[in-house]
Each structure stands twice: as structure tokens, then as C-alpha cells.
Design a protein around this motif. Structure first.
Motif, mmCIF file in Angstrom:
data_model
loop_
_atom_site.group_PDB
_atom_site.id
_atom_site.type_symbol
_atom_site.label_atom_id
_atom_site.label_comp_id
_atom_site.label_asym_id
_atom_site.label_seq_id
_atom_site.Cartn_x
_atom_site.Cartn_y
_atom_site.Cartn_z
ATOM 1 N N THR A 180 -12.588 8.294 7.939
ATOM 2 C CA THR A 180 -12.307 6.892 8.298
ATOM 3 C C THR A 180 -11.412 6.806 9.529
ATOM 4 O O THR A 180 -11.628 5.962 10.398
ATOM 5 C CB THR A 180 -11.625 6.124 7.148
ATOM 6 O OG1 THR A 180 -10.371 6.731 6.830
ATOM 7 C CG2 THR A 180 -12.499 6.057 5.923
ATOM 8 N N TYR B 117 -6.969 -1.857 8.518
ATOM 9 C CA TYR B 117 -7.297 -0.499 8.077
ATOM 10 C C TYR B 117 -7.033 -0.376 6.580
ATOM 11 O O TYR B 117 -7.782 0.290 5.856
ATOM 12 C CB TYR B 117 -6.481 0.531 8.862
ATOM 13 C CG TYR B 117 -6.805 1.950 8.485
ATOM 14 C CD1 TYR B 117 -5.831 2.777 7.930
ATOM 15 C CD2 TYR B 117 -8.084 2.465 8.663
ATOM 16 C CE1 TYR B 117 -6.133 4.071 7.573
ATOM 17 C CE2 TYR B 117 -8.388 3.763 8.296
ATOM 18 C CZ TYR B 117 -7.407 4.556 7.761
ATOM 19 O OH TYR B 117 -7.701 5.844 7.403
ATOM 20 N N ALA C 177 -13.393 -2.017 9.842
ATOM 21 C CA ALA C 177 -13.085 -0.957 10.813
ATOM 22 C C ALA C 177 -13.157 -1.494 12.240
ATOM 23 O O ALA C 177 -12.310 -1.176 13.080
ATOM 24 C CB ALA C 177 -14.051 0.212 10.640
ATOM 25 N N ILE D 284 -13.211 0.999 0.605
ATOM 26 C CA ILE D 284 -13.801 2.330 0.435
ATOM 27 C C ILE D 284 -13.476 2.881 -0.944
ATOM 28 O O ILE D 284 -14.320 3.511 -1.586
ATOM 29 C CB ILE D 284 -13.310 3.286 1.542
ATOM 30 C CG1 ILE D 284 -13.949 2.911 2.871
ATOM 31 C CG2 ILE D 284 -13.632 4.743 1.204
ATOM 32 C CD1 ILE D 284 -13.386 3.652 4.055
ATOM 33 N N GLU E 25 -9.866 -1.839 4.792
ATOM 34 C CA GLU E 25 -10.978 -0.885 4.841
ATOM 35 C C GLU E 25 -10.815 0.198 3.765
ATOM 36 O O GLU E 25 -11.765 0.527 3.063
ATOM 37 C CB GLU E 25 -11.042 -0.232 6.220
ATOM 38 C CG GLU E 25 -12.197 0.753 6.373
ATOM 39 C CD GLU E 25 -12.132 1.549 7.660
ATOM 40 O OE1 GLU E 25 -11.309 1.216 8.537
ATOM 41 O OE2 GLU E 25 -12.913 2.504 7.781
#
Lengths: 114, 116
Positions: free
Chosen positions: B54, A42, A25, A49, A45
Motif C-alpha cells: 500500500t 491513508y 489512495a 483494506i 485506506e
């Protein structure tokens, strides 16, 4: 290794993995929104996640949510380490003191889980 | 003056906490298959909230250094503890409250030089 210790070990391995999400991030935030680099980091990321979420749903069956979430405090410690390793941010004395208090708190919550 | 990025990050944390509650609700329910464990209303809603969280986190990190983020993220312990009590009816014990307060205190000490 008893079941509780095994579950805690799995939980903390997952948290080490999760600590790298913040790294992705932070790297993404250094690029213009929707630039190729932003989308790439991103995207990394989001993949991390997704992997974390998959295993998190498995691990929270074994703990009350409050206990599992409190253990997540360990991510702060890993983020501190990665901030120094990858972004050369300096580690301060107050951060070391904070880490020790956080560890005490996590231990208290983890021991309380019957 | 508190930066607008701080408020964005705090809202991001609240949304993420809410998504945890939804995941736990799903985890505690019996499911017909592993597929149903991950493809049900609660999980889909939780992931939608994660996605939003996010985006908000990345936006907020434009104005917050990475080592400050944990201070703000510590509010999640309060959100999760309260939401798990209110919605999940989980028992909150004195050691658990003390442990969470120590974690939050540790985060504040951790970021002492950033706070002052």
C-alpha cells in the motif's frame, strides 16, 4: 440461489467494496507525505483494506485462489466508474471495449471453476 | 522512457500477489479457533507485505493517474496464476489461461489510449 452463485455474489460484493480503496489512495496521493490529510486518507485506506482482508480470508476458502483472483478483474470496471464519478476522469471508447473483454475473461474463468 | 513510478507500482503488485499466496495457505489449513485463523505466521507475513504494497502504491500514484493503475495491476494475474501453480499446486486449465489472457487483453484495450 445455488451455492456457487451465492459464493460468486459474495465475492463480487466484496470487490465493489475493495474498489473504493483505490479512491482513498488517489485522494491520499494528492497530499504531502505524512501531512494530516495524507494520514487521514491513508488511514481510511488501511481500514478498508483490513475489512476487505478479513472477508477475503473467508471467501477464498470457497474458491481456488486463481479463480477468486481472476474475478477481481471486476474491480477495474468499478474503478473506472469511480474515477468518472469522483475525479471526473473521462470514460473512453477503448475503456468500454476493454470492460467487455474483461467481463468475457472473468466469465470464462468463473464457469471453469468446478 | 518508463517512469520510475511504474517500476515501483509493478513491485507493489508482485508483493501483493505473494501475500495472496500466504493468505490462501493459511485459509486451507485447519485452525483451532477463528482467532488462530487470523493470528498465525502466514497471515501476519501476508499483512506485512500488504502494508508495504500500500505504501508503494500510494507513492507510485504520485506519478501515475488512477486510470493507468489497472494496466500495471493486471500483472498480478500472471503473478498469482504462476505462484498458485508453483506454490499451491493449483491446477491451471486451458480455459483458465484463456480467461486470464482475455482479462489482461481487456485491460490493455481498456488502457489503449494510455499505452500508445
Amino acid at each position: 440461489m445455488n451455492a456457487k452463485l451465492k459464493n460468486l455474489t459474495c465475492l463480487h460484493i466484496l470487490f465493489i467494496f475493495y474498489s473504493f480503496v483505490a479512491v482513498a489512495a488517489k485522494v491520499a496521493s494528492g497530499y504531502p507525505l505524512l501531512s494530516y490529510e495524507f494520514i487521514f486518507y491513508y488511514g481510511i485506506e488501511l481500514v478498508m483494506i483490513a475489512v476487505y482482508a478479513y472477508f477475503w480470508q473467508i471467501i477464498i476458502k470457497r474458491f481456488p485462489l486463481g479463480v477468486a483472483y481472476s474475478n477481481k478483474g471486476i474491480v477495474i470496471i468499478w474503478t473506472l466508474i469511480w474515477s468518472a464519478v469522483f475525479f471526473h476522469e473521462k470514460i473512453k471508447f477503448c475503456q468500454i471495449a476493454g470492460v467487455l473483454i474483461i467481463l468475457l475473461g472473468i466469465t470464462l474463468v468463473a464457469k471453469n471453476d468446478k | 522512457m518508463i517512469s520510475k513510478y511504474v517500476f515501483v507500482f509493478l513491485f507493489s503488485v508482485f508483493i501483493a500477489s505473494l501475500s495472496q499466496i500466504l493468505l490462501k495457505i493459511s485459509a486451507d489449513k485447519p485452525h483451532k479457533s477463528r482467532k488462530n485463523e487470523y493470528l498465525n505466521g502466514y497471515v501476519i507475513a501476508a499483512y506485512a507485505l500488504f502494508f508495504l504494497s500500500t505504501i508503494l502504491t500510494v507513492i507510485s500514484l504520485r506519478g501515475i493517474s488512477l486510470n493507468k493503475a489497472p494496466v500495471l495491476e493486471s500483472t498480478g494475474y500472471i503473478y498469482v496464476m504462476l505462484l498458485s501453480r508453483i506454490i499451491l499446486k493449483e491446477r491451471i486449465t486451458a480455459p483458465m489461461i484463456a480467461g486470464n489472457l482475455l482479462i489482461i487483453a481487456g485491460i490493455l484495450v481498456f488502457n489503449y489510449s494510455s499505452i500508445i
